[in-house]
Design a protein around this motif. Structure first.
Motif, PDB file in Angstrom:
ATOM      1  N   GLU A   1     -64.204  45.031   9.301  1.00 46.10           N
ATOM      2  CA  GLU A   1     -65.609  44.612   9.209  1.00 46.10           C
ATOM      3  C   GLU A   1     -65.922  43.411  10.093  1.00 46.10           C
ATOM      4  OE1 GLU A   1     -67.867  46.164   7.572  1.00 46.10           O
ATOM      5  OE2 GLU A   1     -66.734  47.501   6.252  1.00 46.10           O
ATOM      6  N   GLY A   2     -64.903  42.620  10.418  1.00 48.47           N
ATOM      7  CA  GLY A   2     -65.124  41.419  11.212  1.00 48.47           C
ATOM      8  C   GLY A   2     -63.800  40.745  11.510  1.00 48.47           C
ATOM      9  N   ASP A   3     -63.875  39.638  12.248  1.00 45.56           N
ATOM     10  CA  ASP A   3     -62.660  38.894  12.564  1.00 45.56           C
ATOM     11  C   ASP A   3     -62.999  37.423  12.724  1.00 45.56           C
ATOM     12  OD1 ASP A   3     -63.900  38.718  15.037  1.00 45.56           O
ATOM     13  OD2 ASP A   3     -62.682  40.298  15.928  1.00 45.56           O
ATOM     14  N   GLY A   4     -61.967  36.632  12.966  1.00 45.04           N
ATOM     15  CA  GLY A   4     -62.155  35.198  13.115  1.00 45.04           C
ATOM     16  C   GLY A   4     -60.822  34.497  13.113  1.00 45.04           C
TER      17      GLY A   4
ATOM     18  N   LEU B   1     -61.103  40.941   8.862  1.00 41.20           N
ATOM     19  CA  LEU B   1     -61.647  41.202   7.532  1.00 41.20           C
ATOM     20  C   LEU B   1     -61.753  42.714   7.386  1.00 41.20           C
ATOM     21  CD1 LEU B   1     -63.046  40.455   4.863  1.00 41.20           C
ATOM     22  CD2 LEU B   1     -65.193  40.292   6.133  1.00 41.20           C
ATOM     23  N   ARG B   2     -61.031  43.258   6.400  1.00 38.47           N
ATOM     24  CA  ARG B   2     -60.969  44.713   6.274  1.00 38.47           C
ATOM     25  C   ARG B   2     -61.372  45.128   4.858  1.00 38.47           C
ATOM     26  NH1 ARG B   2     -55.974  47.460   9.090  1.00 38.47           N
ATOM     27  NH2 ARG B   2     -57.684  48.779   9.809  1.00 38.47           N
ATOM     28  N   THR B   3     -62.103  46.200   4.780  1.00 37.23           N
ATOM     29  CA  THR B   3     -62.452  46.795   3.488  1.00 37.23           C
ATOM     30  C   THR B   3     -61.783  48.165   3.413  1.00 37.23           C
ATOM     31  OG1 THR B   3     -64.472  47.756   4.431  1.00 37.23           O
ATOM     32  CG2 THR B   3     -64.672  45.606   3.344  1.00 37.23           C
ATOM     33  N   GLY B   4     -61.450  48.564   2.185  1.00 36.25           N
ATOM     34  CA  GLY B   4     -60.724  49.818   2.030  1.00 36.25           C
ATOM     35  C   GLY B   4     -61.360  50.753   1.012  1.00 36.25           C
ATOM     36  N   LYS B   5     -61.027  52.026   1.160  1.00 36.39           N
ATOM     37  CA  LYS B   5     -61.439  53.048   0.196  1.00 36.39           C
ATOM     38  C   LYS B   5     -60.202  53.828  -0.238  1.00 36.39           C
ATOM     39  CE  LYS B   5     -66.206  53.772   1.740  1.00 36.39           C
ATOM     40  NZ  LYS B   5     -67.205  54.775   2.221  1.00 36.39           N
ATOM     41  N   SER B   6     -60.038  53.960  -1.546  1.00 36.83           N
ATOM     42  CA  SER B   6     -58.895  54.698  -2.084  1.00 36.83           C
ATOM     43  C   SER B   6     -59.206  56.195  -2.089  1.00 36.83           C
ATOM     44  CB  SER B   6     -58.592  54.243  -3.514  1.00 36.83           C
ATOM     45  OG  SER B   6     -58.255  52.884  -3.551  1.00 36.83           O
TER      46      SER B   6
END
Length: 227
Positions: free
Chosen positions: A13-16, A31-36
């Motif tokens: 989703e983003g970085d920094g 920045l990572r979002t996940g789906k099971s």
């Protein structure tokens, strides 16, 4: 052979930049979002909802909760400490030490040690004059080289809180005490504490979340220590 299981599909989703608790240094992150997903024979067949967000280090690739971003990077921490020392020095000088060359030199030494190596005495005096000229923060006229000013005004509380509060929770008790003592040494450079200097240093102690009795103990110890 694994017939079924649960896998997480991650999406960036983003970085920094952050301070990685695994590497122990400033690192790039994603920045990572996940789906099971329920997987049968390697094929995703059913979504099981979101897996939350993680911070993934770009070096060690370890994953941490989003709260990892609350810890300042080394460069940010240095800047916060530098600003804190600068604000404490200005507060103490404003409270009564600006007219003393020795006090100004002691303040300048503390500011230099904190990282403002290019700050000059003229700039320090100019900042004191600018504070005095700001009618919204300091009452009445004030010559920064000739007289003290009440050290416990609203402007002081606001400035100290803004500079010290974000830093305090990242400092060990010894670090908070050191900041207070730096202010005390500036106040004592030209003689015993003035009442306004005491009030200013008490405000520093409150902003650093030091118990009042600890603040008093440290100020008394500094006064008893030969310069």
């Amino acid at each position: 052979m694994c017939i079924w299981g649960v896998r997480i599909a991650w999406h960036t989703e983003g970085d920094g930049e952050f301070f990685c608790p695994g590497c122990g240094g400033d690192r790039n992150y994603r920045l990572r979002t996940g789906k099971s997903r329920l997987v049968v024979l390697g094929v995703p067949v059913l979504s099981r909802g979101p897996a939350g967000a993680v911070i993934e280090c770009g070096v060690c690739e370890r994953r941490f909760g989003p709260e990892a971003l609350d810890e300042p990077t080394s460069s940010r921490f240095s800047a916060m400490l530098r600003d804190a020392v600068h604000t404490v020095a200005l507060a103490v000088l404003t409270a009564g030490g600006a007219g003393s060359r020795h006090a100004r030199e002691t303040a300048l030494e503390a500011v230099h040690d904190a990282g403002f190596s290019d700050c000059t005495e003229a700039q320090l005096v100019g900042l004191l004059a600018a504070l005095a000229a700001d009618e919204g923060r300091l009452p009445g006229a004030y010559d920064p080289l000739s007289g003290p000013l009440d050290g416990c005004g609203t402007w002081l509380s606001v400035e100290l809180h803004e500079a010290l509060a974000p830093l305090t929770r990242h400092l060990a008790p010894q670090g908070r005490e050191r900041l207070l003592l730096q202010g005390a040494w500036i106040a004592l450079a030209d003689g015993p504490y003035l009442p306004a200097e005491r009030e200013a240093l008490a405000a520093v102690g409150r902003s650093l979340m030091l118990p009042a009795e600890d603040t008093e103990r440290l100020l008394e110890a500094a006064a008893r220590t030969p310069s």
